[in-house]
Write an enzyme that holds these catalytic residues in place. Structure first.
Site, PDB file in Angstrom:
ATOM      1  N   HIS A  75       9.119  -3.448   0.902  1.00 20.07           N
ATOM      2  CA  HIS A  75       8.151  -3.069  -0.712  1.00 20.07           C
ATOM      3  C   HIS A  75       9.087  -3.950  -2.132  1.00 20.07           C
ATOM      4  O   HIS A  75       8.210  -4.372  -2.601  1.00 20.07           O
ATOM      5  CB  HIS A  75       7.688  -1.967  -0.760  1.00 20.07           C
TER       6      HIS A  75
ATOM      7  N   HIS B 293       8.756   0.202   4.694  1.00 22.05           N
ATOM      8  CA  HIS B 293       7.878   1.403   3.304  1.00 22.05           C
ATOM      9  C   HIS B 293       9.443   2.912   3.414  1.00 22.05           C
ATOM     10  O   HIS B 293       9.193   2.722   4.462  1.00 22.05           O
ATOM     11  CB  HIS B 293       6.966   1.932   2.996  1.00 22.05           C
TER      12      HIS B 293
ATOM     13  N   TYR C  65       0.224   3.324   5.983  1.00 27.26           N
ATOM     14  CA  TYR C  65       0.454   2.448   6.740  1.00 27.26           C
ATOM     15  C   TYR C  65       0.000   2.519   8.461  1.00 27.26           C
ATOM     16  O   TYR C  65      -0.606   3.675   7.647  1.00 27.26           O
ATOM     17  CB  TYR C  65       1.902   3.712   7.011  1.00 27.26           C
TER      18      TYR C  65
ATOM     19  N   LYS D  22       9.854  -1.786  -7.397  1.00 27.80           N
ATOM     20  CA  LYS D  22       9.826  -0.060  -7.137  1.00 27.80           C
ATOM     21  C   LYS D  22      11.417  -0.399  -6.087  1.00 27.80           C
ATOM     22  O   LYS D  22      11.470  -1.622  -5.784  1.00 27.80           O
ATOM     23  CB  LYS D  22       9.587   0.181  -5.748  1.00 27.80           C
TER      24      LYS D  22
ATOM     25  N   CYS E 153      11.428   0.946  -3.191  1.00 26.76           N
ATOM     26  CA  CYS E 153      10.726   1.184  -1.725  1.00 26.76           C
ATOM     27  C   CYS E 153      11.099  -0.115  -1.231  1.00 26.76           C
ATOM     28  O   CYS E 153      10.770  -1.149  -1.693  1.00 26.76           O
ATOM     29  CB  CYS E 153       9.033   1.821  -1.823  1.00 26.76           C
TER      30      CYS E 153
HETATM   31 ZN   LIG Z   1       6.849   1.127  -0.278  1.00 25.49          ZN
END
Ligand SMILES: [Zn+2]
Length: 139
Positions: free
Chosen positions: A117, A10, A39, A123, A125
């Site tokens: 991710h 991420h 995380y 996304k 990310c």
């Molecule tokens: Zn992420």
């Protein structure tokens, strides 16, 4: 320890060059009503690797993929405008990400892949394609 099969990368979605830490992310995630940082590791701009949520605890980083995974977040991922997705990893962060992933794949031989991710959600990310990065071919 819970069984681990995958590492998921991420970014913190913070602007390039801005220094944040695991403590900041912990605060942001608590503000979202979580029990703390989602995380397990955070990689700072200078390559420092900080511990977040304990490994034995399931993370909160990818909807539907928290079980069996470890979440690793580098600080950055957005251009200086604060909005545009950008791979802002410093050379030190690239080295540190490889180091922590190598360390974890040695510790948990059950790990089968390293992913991003954005392979699980619409996304940006972590703002790069892990499959085209050295991280994606570690295992
Ligand atoms: Zn992420």
């Amino acid at each position: 320890m819970r069984p681990i099969s995958e590492l998921i990368i991420h970014c913190s979605a913070t602007p390039e060059g801005k220094n944040f830490t695991a403590r900041d992310i912990d605060r942001w995630h608590k503000q979202r009503g979580w029990r703390g940082i989602g995380y397990h590791y955070v990689v700072l701009l200078d390559g420092t690797i900080q511990e977040g949520r304990p490994l034995r605890q399931i993370g909160a980083h990818v909807r539907g993929h928290n079980r069996g995974t470890i979440g690793i977040c580098y600080i950055g991922g957005v251009a200086k405008d604060g909005r545009t997705a950008k791979d802002t990893r410093t050379p030190a962060q690239k080295r540190a990400l490889l180091e922590i992933c190598k360390r974890l794949t040695r510790k948990f031989p059950s790990i089968q892949k390293v992913t991003g991710h954005n392979q699980y959600a619409a996304k940006a990310c972590p703002s790069f394609d892990v499959r085209k990065d050295p991280l994606g071919s570690l295992v």
